[in-house]
Scaffold this motif. Structure first.
Motif, short mmCIF file in Angstrom:
data_model
loop_
_atom_site.label_atom_id
_atom_site.label_comp_id
_atom_site.label_asym_id
_atom_site.label_seq_id
_atom_site.Cartn_x
_atom_site.Cartn_y
_atom_site.Cartn_z
N ARG A 1 -6.74 -1.64 -6.04
CA ARG A 1 -6.12 -0.35 -6.37
C ARG A 1 -5.59 -0.33 -7.81
NH1 ARG A 1 -0.34 0.02 -4.01
NH2 ARG A 1 -0.15 -1.39 -5.80
N ARG B 1 0.84 -1.21 0.00
CA ARG B 1 0.00 0.00 0.00
C ARG B 1 0.87 1.25 0.00
NH1 ARG B 1 -5.36 -0.97 0.94
NH2 ARG B 1 -5.90 -2.92 2.02
N ILE C 1 -5.71 -5.64 -1.84
CA ILE C 1 -5.00 -4.43 -2.28
C ILE C 1 -4.97 -4.32 -3.79
CG2 ILE C 1 -2.82 -3.15 -2.17
CD1 ILE C 1 -2.23 -4.50 0.49
#
Length: 279
Positions: free
Chosen positions: A114, A84, A111
């Motif tokens: 994203r 991240r 994640i």
């Protein structure tokens, strides 16, 4: 070399088509109790970056044969918590786009959502591993991984933007995650392909399982004592494994999803790993 031919310890039961693999990080902070990487990666649950990864990787990609697939990642999740902040996997995907690399991405994180803008522009398929949708069991088995619900929601978003998606229900643990299999399968019924695999224990993972799940292992270990030892792993007895796999295959294919099995000596179609989904 950071890009290497995929060879799971020369297992005689591996049926993967030829492909390459790249581990963006060293180590994985999901800290799954059953994890196998602790047998060959020191401090395996501590994530480290790789020296000069991006410039070295670009040099390798200039010479890479684009007929082949690069899989991310089989020893270290490409989306550990630190991704991240650092975004190294995203930079790797940008290189894949630049050099038109075919990619098979597998993660136990959410994640990757994203990066859907980038993944939708690649020749890739995206998969998640879900051991069980039971949140309590998942937290015990995979203490630092994002919840199964979060992973599944992100994968649905990947499908909505047109990315081929697949899943692994792995490992199947008798008396524990196998009890939730139908519920887990229902939650993943939107994917194109599912790979399953039964729990395989090495000495280190066996020790952690006994420490974390003593009552379960009192029931489970006698089965493994009757089983086989293949490539350093304790396997369930063949008849027990195949009964589980036959039932899993039937339930998966009844939903119109293709079926794969991993290092089981059992059938898969049209691939064990979902690589047939990569454009």
């Amino acid at each position: 070399m950071y890009i290497r031919p995929f060879d799971p310890w020369k297992s005689k039961l591996c049926t993967c088509p030829f492909k390459y693999t790249l581990n963006v990080y060293t180590g994985c902070d999901h800290a799954c109790v059953y994890c196998y990487i602790t047998s060959y990666i020191p401090n395996a649950f501590r994530v480290r970056t790789k020296e000069n990864l991006l410039p070295k990787l670009e040099r390798e990609l200039r010479k890479f044969d684009r007929r082949y697939i690069i899989a991310l990642s089989y020893s270290s999740d490409p989306y550990p918590t630190i991704e991240r902040e650092l975004g190294i996997t995203r930079k790797v995907l940008e290189l894949f786009k630049r050099y038109d690399v075919r990619c098979l991405l597998l993660t136990k994180s959410d994640i990757f959502e994203r990066d859907l803008d980038l993944l939708s522009e690649l020749r890739c398929a995206v998969g998640i591993t879900v051991t069980t949708v039971n949140e309590r069991k998942a937290r015990l088995l995979e203490p630092n991984a994002p919840s199964p619900k979060a992973r599944i929601m992100s994968l649905r978003k990947a499908r909505k933007v047109g990315i081929p998606v697949y899943a692994r229900i792995d490992p199947i643990i008798p008396f524990y995650t196998w009890e939730d299999f139908e519920e887990t399968l229902d939650a993943l019924s939107f994917v194109s392909h599912i790979t399953v695999s039964t729990l395989k224990l090495r000495p280190d993972s066996k020790k952690r399982m006994f420490a974390k799940f003593p009552e379960l292992m009192e029931r489970l270990w006698p089965l493994y004592e009757r089983g086989e030892k293949i490539g350093g792993y304790h396997y369930l007895p063949r008849e027990v494994r195949f009964e589980i796999l036959r039932k899993a295959e039937k339930k998966i294919t009844e939903k119109g999803i293709t079926f794969g099995s991993c290092r089981e000596g059992y059938r898969s179609f049209p691939s064990c790993d979902g690589s047939h989904l990569v454009p």
